[in-house]
Each structure stands twice: as C-alpha cells, then as structure tokens.
Design an enzyme around this catalytic site. Structure first.
Site, PDB file in Angstrom:
ATOM      1  N   ASP A   6     -21.792  10.847  14.001  1.00 44.06           N
ATOM      2  CA  ASP A   6     -20.950   9.462  14.518  1.00 44.06           C
ATOM      3  C   ASP A   6     -20.250  10.028  15.325  1.00 44.06           C
ATOM      4  O   ASP A   6     -19.380   8.903  16.283  1.00 44.06           O
ATOM      5  CB  ASP A   6     -20.881   8.527  13.098  1.00 44.06           C
ATOM      6  CG  ASP A   6     -20.781   8.174  12.219  1.00 44.06           C
ATOM      7  OD1 ASP A   6     -22.691   8.171  12.709  1.00 44.06           O
ATOM      8  OD2 ASP A   6     -21.161   8.044  11.140  1.00 44.06           O
ATOM      9  N   CYS A   7     -19.575  10.556  15.643  1.00 41.04           N
ATOM     10  CA  CYS A   7     -19.315  11.203  16.706  1.00 41.04           C
ATOM     11  C   CYS A   7     -19.372  12.341  18.016  1.00 41.04           C
ATOM     12  O   CYS A   7     -19.854  12.661  17.883  1.00 41.04           O
ATOM     13  CB  CYS A   7     -18.200  12.386  16.494  1.00 41.04           C
ATOM     14  SG  CYS A   7     -16.886  12.836  18.063  1.00 41.04           S
ATOM     15  N   GLY A   8     -19.331  11.115  19.302  1.00 41.05           N
ATOM     16  CA  GLY A   8     -20.102  11.174  20.382  1.00 41.05           C
ATOM     17  C   GLY A   8     -20.038  13.192  21.001  1.00 41.05           C
ATOM     18  O   GLY A   8     -20.071  13.341  21.366  1.00 41.05           O
TER      19      GLY A   8
ATOM     20  N   ARG B 122     -21.745  15.288  19.104  1.00 42.17           N
ATOM     21  CA  ARG B 122     -23.048  15.737  19.033  1.00 42.17           C
ATOM     22  C   ARG B 122     -22.763  16.079  20.145  1.00 42.17           C
ATOM     23  O   ARG B 122     -24.743  16.883  20.311  1.00 42.17           O
ATOM     24  CB  ARG B 122     -23.237  14.297  19.568  1.00 42.17           C
ATOM     25  CG  ARG B 122     -23.854  13.024  18.441  1.00 42.17           C
ATOM     26  CD  ARG B 122     -24.875  11.913  18.353  1.00 42.17           C
ATOM     27  NE  ARG B 122     -24.064  10.957  18.946  1.00 42.17           N
ATOM     28  CZ  ARG B 122     -22.899  10.014  19.151  1.00 42.17           C
ATOM     29  NH1 ARG B 122     -22.625   9.414  18.372  1.00 42.17           N
ATOM     30  NH2 ARG B 122     -22.450   9.587  20.113  1.00 42.17           N
TER      31      ARG B 122
END
Length: 133
Positions: free
Chosen positions: A10-12, A15
């Site tokens: 969920d963390c950019g 990712r």
C-alpha cells in the site's frame, strides 16, 4: 545476489523500491511485514546493521504513533521495539537487505547502491525520474 525487501504494497515508496529491484534483474524475497512481522531478533538485527537509532525506524504517519504517546522521550529502545512488534505498521518501510548492506530505502532511490545492476533510469509512480549514479 539475494535481495530481501520488507514491503508494504500500500506504500508508493515501497512499490517503487520493489520495482527498481525487479527492473535490475533481481527477483527479491518479498516479506509483507504487516502480514508476517519480523521476529524481535530479526528486527533488532536489522536496526543494528542499518546503524540507526530505534526511534528513527518508527513511522508516524498513518499509524497509532501519537495515540500511543511514542513522541515522548521516556520510551526505551526495547519498549519501542515492543510497540513495533505489537503494531507492525509502526515499522518504517521499505527495508532492503542485500550482501552490500541493509537500508531503509526512503527515498526509493536509496536502493540503487545496494544493487549489482541498477537500472539506468527509473520513473516513479509520481512521474519523478531517477537515474542510477
């Protein structure tokens, strides 16, 4: 080269870091640490190897940091680790482990020095261009 990433999908930043690792030709071991938190021993080893204070690994945004009063200096390192183990969302991410070192990869381009064959150019989710040094 074996690469492990403690990842939150969920963390950019997490990712982007994972994408940079994969684009370098490495298929990393991905540990979704919210589902499979590290053991106390592993967490302490990661912190020690990174050479950072325990408090520096705490994530404030989107966590129970304030509600738990973790901004108060009274907590010992062991107590802070207890909180991180009880609430893994408090562990900042992504942490990347390679034979070249262990690092909290914020910003994501911090992973470049840990890779054998970093990509020459990478475009982050927000459009920012990162070039390998």
């Amino acid at each position: 080269m074996t690469v492990t990433i403690y990842h939150n999908p969920d963390c950019g930043t997490s990712r982007n870091t994972l994408a940079m690792i994969r684009q370098s030709g490495t298929d990393p071991v991905v540990i979704e640490y919210l589902k499979a938190p590290p053991s106390r021993e592993t967490l302490k080893e990661l912190i020690t190897t990174m050479g950072m204070p325990v408090r520096s690994l705490l994530r404030e945004k989107g966590t129970p940091y304030k509600e738990l009063g973790l901004d108060q200096p009274k907590w010992t390192d062991e107590e802070l680790i207890d909180f991180m183990l009880a609430h893994p969302i408090l562990i900042n991410r992504p942490i990347v482990v390679t034979p070249k070192g262990v690092r909290l990869c914020r910003p994501s381009e911090a992973v470049i020095d840990l890779l054998d064959s970093p990509v020459g150019r990478f475009v982050k989710e927000d459009g920012e261009v990162v070039a390998a040094r």
